[in-house]
Write a protein that holds these residues in place. Structure first.
Motif, PDB file in Angstrom:
ATOM      1  N   PHE A 330       0.850  -1.204   0.000  1.00 33.41           N
ATOM      2  CA  PHE A 330       0.000   0.000   0.000  1.00 33.41           C
ATOM      3  C   PHE A 330       0.877   1.243   0.000  1.00 33.41           C
ATOM      4  O   PHE A 330       0.609   2.228  -0.694  1.00 33.41           O
ATOM      5  CB  PHE A 330      -0.904   0.042   1.232  1.00 33.41           C
ATOM      6  CG  PHE A 330      -1.924  -1.067   1.290  1.00 33.41           C
ATOM      7  CD1 PHE A 330      -2.473  -1.576   0.126  1.00 33.41           C
ATOM      8  CD2 PHE A 330      -2.332  -1.588   2.497  1.00 33.41           C
ATOM      9  CE1 PHE A 330      -3.410  -2.589   0.174  1.00 33.41           C
ATOM     10  CE2 PHE A 330      -3.264  -2.600   2.571  1.00 33.41           C
ATOM     11  CZ  PHE A 330      -3.803  -3.108   1.398  1.00 33.41           C
ATOM     12  N   ALA A 334       1.472   4.341  -2.659  1.00 28.95           N
ATOM     13  CA  ALA A 334       1.389   5.770  -2.352  1.00 28.95           C
ATOM     14  C   ALA A 334       2.691   6.478  -2.726  1.00 28.95           C
ATOM     15  O   ALA A 334       2.686   7.634  -3.158  1.00 28.95           O
ATOM     16  CB  ALA A 334       1.087   5.974  -0.871  1.00 28.95           C
TER      17      ALA A 334
ATOM     18  N   PHE B  28      -7.246   4.755   1.688  1.00 20.48           N
ATOM     19  CA  PHE B  28      -5.918   4.268   2.080  1.00 20.48           C
ATOM     20  C   PHE B  28      -5.928   3.819   3.536  1.00 20.48           C
ATOM     21  O   PHE B  28      -5.484   2.721   3.877  1.00 20.48           O
ATOM     22  CB  PHE B  28      -4.901   5.391   1.861  1.00 20.48           C
ATOM     23  CG  PHE B  28      -3.496   4.993   2.145  1.00 20.48           C
ATOM     24  CD1 PHE B  28      -2.741   4.373   1.164  1.00 20.48           C
ATOM     25  CD2 PHE B  28      -2.918   5.242   3.376  1.00 20.48           C
ATOM     26  CE1 PHE B  28      -1.435   4.000   1.416  1.00 20.48           C
ATOM     27  CE2 PHE B  28      -1.616   4.873   3.637  1.00 20.48           C
ATOM     28  CZ  PHE B  28      -0.878   4.252   2.658  1.00 20.48           C
ATOM     29  N   TYR B  32      -5.543  -0.122   4.937  1.00 17.29           N
ATOM     30  CA  TYR B  32      -4.393  -0.377   5.812  1.00 17.29           C
ATOM     31  C   TYR B  32      -4.863  -0.887   7.175  1.00 17.29           C
ATOM     32  O   TYR B  32      -4.349  -1.871   7.697  1.00 17.29           O
ATOM     33  CB  TYR B  32      -3.565   0.900   5.952  1.00 17.29           C
ATOM     34  CG  TYR B  32      -2.482   0.815   6.993  1.00 17.29           C
ATOM     35  CD1 TYR B  32      -1.418  -0.073   6.842  1.00 17.29           C
ATOM     36  CD2 TYR B  32      -2.509   1.615   8.136  1.00 17.29           C
ATOM     37  CE1 TYR B  32      -0.420  -0.155   7.795  1.00 17.29           C
ATOM     38  CE2 TYR B  32      -1.519   1.538   9.093  1.00 17.29           C
ATOM     39  CZ  TYR B  32      -0.479   0.652   8.924  1.00 17.29           C
ATOM     40  OH  TYR B  32       0.499   0.570   9.875  1.00 17.29           O
ATOM     41  N   THR B 108      -3.463   1.791  -4.967  1.00 16.72           N
ATOM     42  CA  THR B 108      -3.497   1.188  -3.634  1.00 16.72           C
ATOM     43  C   THR B 108      -4.146  -0.183  -3.692  1.00 16.72           C
ATOM     44  O   THR B 108      -3.739  -1.115  -2.984  1.00 16.72           O
ATOM     45  CB  THR B 108      -4.289   2.093  -2.665  1.00 16.72           C
ATOM     46  OG1 THR B 108      -3.747   3.411  -2.738  1.00 16.72           O
ATOM     47  CG2 THR B 108      -4.178   1.592  -1.242  1.00 16.72           C
TER      48      THR B 108
END
Lengths: 841, 120, 337
Positions: A330, A334, B28, B32, B108
């Protein structure tokens, strides 16, 4: 545009004495009393100068390190000295040079660039500077007493815990840096309110100079990023001082929590440093090419996108900590996303160069150098964003090379471009073109010779932060080359200093002026009071589009050519379209910001040295100084002032119109971010060691939060009632004062009742992580309660002194914001510490 | 010279520009956090749970961004006040940010299709 | 098994590395499956970087010196969109995909069974190594790790005090050792040899000297070596070594060090049961000789400043001689198996 040029707001000739009055009001204190000055130009000079001083000092440390590493198995520096030096080099460069110098450039440039007379909070700006100056010098001098920290600039526990770093060095870092961050936040508040509310009339958001955009995003990022590291330093200091085990694994703490918090600040920090530098480039490239920035909107979008994406990168620094691969990816994604905005900016600059004719003078050379170095640094950034590659190069010289390419290339080169570019606006003489070229080529060549080989030594296995290496590793030639490059780079900086000594003659009034024929407002004829009259802005490059603007502004044809109230003042405008709203009266010189800064610094440093009594005295004195300066702020409403063009502006504003309200909102955003970082820490540590969370039976009784919650809500209600009863005159004061005191008492009682309930349930902060976290919630509640208490007392005092009533109510409005926020935060805290363990069970 | 008389455009109009990147940030944070929470649970079904959450959250985020973009485009066509520069400028800025945010969301999500949840 | 990198890559690599000799710790001289995959990725990234950098430099050059037509093209917002948004969006998507795929293949490697298990604990400032012997008994060693070639080795990584990071560049990426956590790392050596590793996370004091060696040996040799290493130390044969042993026990060395088969059972410092078979003493660049052993005992703070072993300066030369003889005799295994 036609009406702006043909139909000026004010007529000529201006009355005799108008200019003389303006000059008297804004006069800079003479000789040594200059330390009492709060004007943005004086403070700006000091600020930039101090930041440069720290650049030189940290640079000398870098040279010492390069000398040590020039040959294998060198004994020039001892292991401990080297460890202190690399810690200080990183810390000083990041916290005492990079962030402050950018704020300094903002304070120096922004008012002029925006057509304002000064920053909206001159004394806050002065305080931020002096706090940084005093605190920074004390912090640096620890190196001379062998008291400097040696845990590396990111201070990972448990190496920095009291067990493995028993000396005072780590405390100096934690308290010293925590305190310099407070100064940075003060600066950020100043910049946000300044950019959004003090622009010249007509300077809509899409006409704002790009540097102002970048400073706005910069300050916004500080508001959300810095609280994380402030919380981290608080946690570690509490662990060191009182054994609250936030980072001690045996009692449920986790060393990785520090890394999460630190890098949640630390990665945005890179962009916090880079964005303003990019803003400088976006100013210099159009000026030197003689054409407006191509893709203005794209660049603004890039800035906003960077501001967001950079908050999704922090684990980028933790790819080797054993986090699940999917989580890592992830952050890898980014990291890719944040490369896009940089690409946009780079090609917008190239497009601008192509659309005009670039004059190859010193500032342009530094910009071109920046483009090369920063692009290379960005590309190695994409490389380290690839997780498997990072497993190899993380913590090696490859990374050292990468971040120096990004930081020196992305920030120092634009900064030097900015020095050469803006010197004529702030000095009687421009800097030397001949010396400038030499400076550039030495720095450019030196930089690449020093840092390019580090990519290779890193790939050959050289880890960072090693004080020596054996000859058999074959790293010696590369390191010798790096050292030679560092010396060349230093020679370039030395030449720059010579140029400064020979040519820099600080002056705003008699500055060399617009030698580049640039188009933005800072190139208007300026004095300490900014432009003689405040122009109407009709484009992004007003000096190009209104050729007579400089003369007309200087002659006093535009708004507010003198002083309307006999005090320092600037026009407050609306945030998006910059229509004028009211006249802000500004304070003049004074001792309080300086003294408050000295006492604040003394408070933190004495605390480090465990001189508690003396520290507390200094702390009280610091608050007292701030209260003394606040006493004279918020002056009573004055009659409305005609600024010309048929516009009559009020001189007082309260509620959401007031600049002060905006500042309070920003401050509360800081407090809110800090608290969210705490909530994250709480939940994170629960995921790490849930076994330390007690069974519901062992918690404080479920009914115990009812009383504090009731007190909090009641306090809010009482304060609202107090606001309703704000006195119209001296007679009605008593009720207001009683209600305000009652509200303050409710807040304190809520805190006491919560703390005693936890204590009676047997909770102790040092037992385990759960205890420490619950205590921390109370600690943060106490912090806000104390602030609200001081402010409530201040409001009551002003009411007694006849300085607070239903019209002159800014102090009360701000108390209200702070108070209700405190109540909200405390209620959330109660919910978390009483509710979550029951939910989780 | 009508600067002081015109109704002031509220600052919220600027904050609305930040909706798109805020959606990216929410997406995001959610994926996560989901991964972090799923991985402390029982090992069985981790992969399926993560897959579902990723699909749902991403669908929600992209839908949000598409609705946002559609509204921006529509208001661009129908806005009567062509002369309102700030309005048009803020709208076009929002649109571009929506595009970048969508790309961020897709990036993502991409790894969730390839990597198993919670594997070290 | 090992495919040669393409000629261009080799040329570029040799130019970059020049005559800078040693490759025992180099990312670009892979000796294992994982490191080889990452080295390929590295070269790919360098190529990508070179192309993009060239594009940017060319664009800047053309923007300044190009013909009016080219400058006109570059000066458009469309150029910003094409070069600043579209191009990076495509290339970065590809790179991201490749990076994720590579992580996936690393994960798959970790799933293979019948690996060798070795536990390594990072301590200030040395490496505690524990093998699992044939019958499961732990076999302790320090600062030197032996592994079989061609077999996956699972390292279980822990930290005793502060954060360290376990890194053998020639074999694969690094993994941090964090107190309270246990990390795992799977490495597979493809050719026999001696690979150097070093602590990659700053851990205070002599962090720079916290290195170790990985000796990759043929699987059969490894099995035989482990078999011998499992045995306790033998009673010294020579008179002087026996005197050394009684000195070792009398001086209190056993408070910190273990020599299996004797009463010395301390666990603070490295296990010395087979120290005579190791290649170095204290730091990896100090070869294990009689003279260096004596120096480390009496003058350790100069060799490795800040290390936690006190200097035994009270010992007289004959005593040191005896002690060194004893320690050097502690090798039931000889180096080459």
């Amino acid at each position: 545009m036609a009406d702006a040029t043909s139909n000026y707001p004010n007529k000529l000739p201006r009355p005799r004495g108008e200019l003389a009055e303006l000059e008297t009001i804004w006069a800079v204190p003479k000789s040594w009393r200059i330390v009492t000055s709060v004007n943005n130009t004086t403070i700006g000079y000091f600020y930039v100068g101090t930041a440069l001083l720290f650049f030189l000092l940290a640079g000398i440390l870098a040279l010492l390190m390069r000398l040590q590493l020039a040959v294998p198995s060198n004994t020039f520096l001892s292991q401990e000295t080297y460890n202190q030096i690399f810690t200080m080099h990183g810390t000083v460069m990041m916290f005492l040079f990079a962030v402050p110098v950018v704020e300094a450039m903002g304070i120096l440039l922004l008012p002029q660039m925006l057509g304002a007379r000064d920053q909206p909070f001159p004394r806050l700006g002065a305080f931020a500077f002096w706090a940084y100056f005093v605190g920074g010098l004390i912090f640096f001098s620890t190196l001379f007493f062998d008291l400097a920290p040696s845990g590396g600039w990111f201070m990972y526990p448990p190496l920095t815990s009291s067990q493995f770093s028993p000396g005072m060095g780590a405390d100096f870092w934690l308290l010293g840096i925590g305190f310099i961050e407070i100064s940075a936040i003060a600066g950020a508040i100043e910049i946000i309110v300044g950019v959004l509310r003090t622009r010249a009339p007509g300077m809509t958001l899409d006409r704002m100079p790009m540097f102002a955009w970048t400073m706005l995003i910069f300050a916004g990022m500080i508001v959300f990023a810095f609280p994380a590291v402030i919380l981290a330093t608080m946690l570690l200091e509490l662990e060191r001082a009182f054994d609250w085990p936030f980072f001690i694994a045996a009692r449920g703490g986790d060393a990785l929590l520090w890394q999460h918090l630190f890098w949640f600040f630390g990665h945005p920090e890179v962009y916090i440093i880079f964005l303003p530098a990019a803003g400088m480039v976006s100013m210099i490239v159009p000026a030197m090419s003689g054409t407006p920035l191509v893709g203005y909107r794209f660049v603004v979008v890039a800035l906003i996108a960077t501001g967001f994406f950079s908050f999704g990168l922090w684990v980028h620094h933790m790819f080797t900590t054993g986090i699940p691969a999917l989580s890592l990816s992830f952050f890898s994604a980014a990291s890719m996303a944040v490369a896009l905005p940089s690409g946009i900016q780079v090609f917008a600059w190239i497009a601008t160069i192509a659309s005009g004719r670039l004059r190859l003078v010193t500032p342009s050379l530094f910009v071109l150098g920046f483009l090369f170095i920063f692009t290379l640094g960005g590309l190695t950034g994409v490389m380290v964003a690839m997780v498997p590659f990072d497993w190899q190069v993380h913590d090696t010289y490859f990374v050292v090379a990468h971040f120096h390419y990004v930081l020196v290339g992305g920030m120092v080169f634009p900064l030097f471009a900015a020095f050469y570019y803006w010197a004529p606006a702030f000095s009687r003489r421009a800097l030397s073109e001949r010396l400038g070229r030499w400076t550039f080529w030495l720095m450019f060549a030196g930089f690449n010779i020093a840092f390019f080989p580090m990519h290779i030594s890193g790939l050959m296995g050289m880890p960072r932060r090693v004080y020596t290496y054996p000859a058999v590793m074959g790293w010696d030639i590369l390191n010798l080359i790096s050292t030679i490059g560092a010396v060349l780079f230093a020679a370039g900086v030395g030449l720059f200093l010579i140029d400064l000594i020979r040519n820099l003659r600080p002056s705003v009034a008699n500055a060399a002026g617009n030698i580049w024929k640039a188009g933005t407002l800072e190139w208007l004829p300026n004095d300490v009071y900014g432009p003689r009259s405040i122009p109407i802005v009709t484009s992004a490059d007003p000096l190009w589009d209104q050729p007579r603007l400089a003369d007309d502004v200087e002659a006093g044809r535009y708004y507010l050519p003198g002083s309307g109230t006999g005090r320092r003042e600037t026009i407050v405008t609306s945030p998006i379209e910059a229509s004028s709203q009211y006249l802000l009266r500004l304070p003049g010189p004074g001792w309080t910001p300086l003294l408050a800064a000295i006492f604040t610094a003394a408070f933190f440093m004495l605390l480090t040295a465990k001189a508690i009594t003396l520290a507390l005295i200094c702390g009280v004195l610091a608050v007292a100084m701030i209260l003394v300066w606040m006493w004279d702020s918020d002056p009573a409403p004055h009659r409305a002032v005609d600024i010309g063009g048929g516009i009559t502006l009020p001189t007082y504003a309260s509620g959401s119109l007031s600049h002060s309200w905006w500042a309070m909102i920003v401050l509360l955003l800081v407090a809110g971010s800090l608290y969210l970082a705490y909530v994250f820490s709480y939940l994170y540590l629960w995921t790490v060691s849930p076994q330390f969370w007690p069974k519901p039976a062992a918690l404080a009784p479920a009914a115990s939060p009812v009383l504090p919650a009731f007190l909090l809500v009641a306090g809010s209600a009482i304060l609202v009632a107090a606001g309703r009863g704000l006195p119209r005159n001296a007679q009605g004061r008593r009720n207001f004062e009683i209600l305000t005191v009652l509200a303050a008492v409710a807040l304190v009682a809520a805190l006491i009742s919560e703390v005693s309930a936890q204590w009676q349930s047997g909770l102790r902060p040092e037992t385990n992580i759960h205890g420490a976290l619950v205590a921390m919630a109370a600690f943060l509640q106490a912090q806000m309660t104390l602030a609200a208490l001081v402010m409530a007392g201040f409001a009551v005092a002003r009411s007694i002194g006849g300085r607070l009533d239903c019209e002159r109510r800014v102090v009360f409005d701000n108390l209200g914001l702070l108070y209700h926020y405190t109540v909200g935060q405390s209620l959330l805290g109660l919910l978390l510490v009483h509710g979550f363990p029951r939910l989780a069970a | 010279m009508s600067a002081a008389i015109k109704p002031v455009r509220p600052f919220g109009d600027f904050l609305r520009v930040l909706i798109a990147p805020a959606i990216w940030f929410a997406h995001f944070s959610l994926v996560y956090a989901a991964e972090a929470l799923i991985c402390i649970g029982p090992p069985a079904d981790q992969a399926t749970m993560m897959g579902w959450i990723a699909v749902l959250v991403t669908a929600a985020a992209l839908t949000g961004l598409i609705i946002l973009a559609a509204r921006l485009l529509r208001s661009g066509n129908t806005a009567p006040s062509r002369s309102d520069r700030s309005e048009a400028w803020l709208r076009r800025t929002s649109l571009l940010l929506t595009l970048l945010s969508a790309l961020g969301v897709v990036w993502t999500t991409l790894p969730t299709a390839v990597l198993p949840a919670c594997a070290l | 098994m090992r495919r040669a990198p393409s000629l261009g890559v080799v040329l570029a690599g040799s130019v970059l590395l020049g005559s800078c000799g040693s490759d025992v710790q180099s990312v670009l001289a892979p000796g294992g499956i994982q490191s080889r995959q990452i080295a390929y990725l590295a070269w790919l990234l360098f190529g990508f970087g070179a192309v993009v950098l060239t594009i940017v430099i060319a664009a800047v050059w053309l923007a300044i010196r190009g013909s009016p037509r080219i400058r006109g093209l570059l000066a458009q917002e469309n150029a910003v969109i094409a070069l600043g948004i579209a191009f990076p969006a495509v290339t970065l998507t590809l790179l991201l995909g490749y990076g994720v795929w590579l992580m996936r293949s690393h994960l798959d490697l970790s799933h293979t069974r019948d690996a060798v298990d070795i536990e390594v604990v990072g301590e200030q400032w040395w490496w505690r190594v524990t093998y699992s012997g044939a019958d499961g008994t732990p076999v302790a060693s320090a600062n030197e790790i032996r592994i079989p070639v061609g077999m996956p080795v699972t390292f279980t990584l822990k930290a005793a005090d502060v954060i360290h990071s376990f890194w053998v560049p020639s074999l694969g990426g690094k993994v941090d050792m964090i107190p309270g956590r246990t990390a795992r790392l799977r490495l597979t050596a493809e050719r026999p040899g001696i690979y150097r590793g070093q602590c990659a996370e700053y851990c205070g004091g002599p962090h720079a000297l916290m290195a170790f060696e990985v000796v990759a040996m043929p699987a059969a040799d490894y099995a035989a070596w482990l078999q011998r290493a499992t045995r306790p130390a033998t009673t010294p044969a020579s008179e002087i070594a026996r005197r050394g042993q009684s000195l070792f026990l009398a001086t209190g060395c056993g408070a910190c060090h273990t020599v299996r088969g004797t009463s010395a059972a301390g666990t603070l410092g490295p296990d010395l049961t087979h120290i005579g078979a190791r290649r170095s003493i204290g730091i990896d660049t100090l070869p294990l000789t009689r003279e260096n052993l004596v120096r480390f005992i009496t003058d350790g703070q100069h060799i490795k400043p800040g290390n936690l072993m006190p200097e035994f300066r009270v010992l007289q030369p004959p005593e040191l001689e005896a002690l060194a003889s004893y320690l050097l005799s502690l090798k039931v295994t000889d180096r080459h198996g």
